[in-house]
Scaffold this motif. Structure first.
Motif: not given
Length: 172
Positions: A5-12, A17-19
């Motif tokens: 949704p936005a650049a940066g880290a996403v926790t699944l 964590q996916v960057v």
């Protein structure tokens, strides 16, 4: 590239964590996008910005889904009037097969049991390991069969691909 949704880290859902280098608010140009499924598909299938991004991307690029990513594509409306597939096998008695949910929730989709369904700009693949088949299909289509064959060889997937082809044919 992972698009979030936005650049940066996403926790699944599993804590991984996916960057993301890019978000859907400022995506890079692309030729193809693969929408994956997994435990978070229900959230994404109801997330208006994700669905809008998929519809916009399908105007200029191939949009493919693997596994329950097909449920997200269906929620965006991109599968309406098309043949499509998704994950079939689940834990008996504990889950409803996503392919049954696709038929039930999206009556405008012509749901078929297949490894890969290629509708031109929209491609759907079956569940879990069949995502490899769908990706190899896209590689063959976009970069040539030699690239797909060499990729299958390097992955040591040629025998599995042959077995999958024997069990379920791709559909166009």
């Amino acid at each position: 590239t992972t698009i979030a949704p936005a650049a940066g880290a996403v926790t699944l859902a599993n804590g991984l964590q996916v960057v993301a280098a890019h978000g859907i608010d400022a995506p890079p140009p692309l030729d193809a996008l693969i929408v994956t499924g997994g435990p978070g598909w229900q959230v994404q299938a109801a997330h208006a910005p994700t669905l809008a991004y998929l519809r916009a991307t399908a105007r200029t690029a191939v949009v493919a889904s693997v596994c329950t990513g097909g449920m997200i594509l269906a929620a965006s409306g991109l599968l309406d009037g098309l043949k499509a597939t998704t994950k079939r096998e689940v834990v008996a008695g504990q889950e409803v097969p996503p392919i049954a949910l696709l038929r039930e929730r999206h009556p405008l989709v012509n749901v078929v049991e297949a490894r890969v369904v290629d509708n031109g700009r929209i491609v759907t693949g079956g569940g879990v390991s069949l995502c490899i088949d769908a990706t190899l299909h896209l590689l063959a289509r976009l970069l040539g069969p030699h690239v797909a064959d060499e990729t299958a060889r390097i992955l040591e997937y040629r025998h599995a691909l042959a077995a999958n082809r024997a069990a379920f044919e791709a559909q166009a």
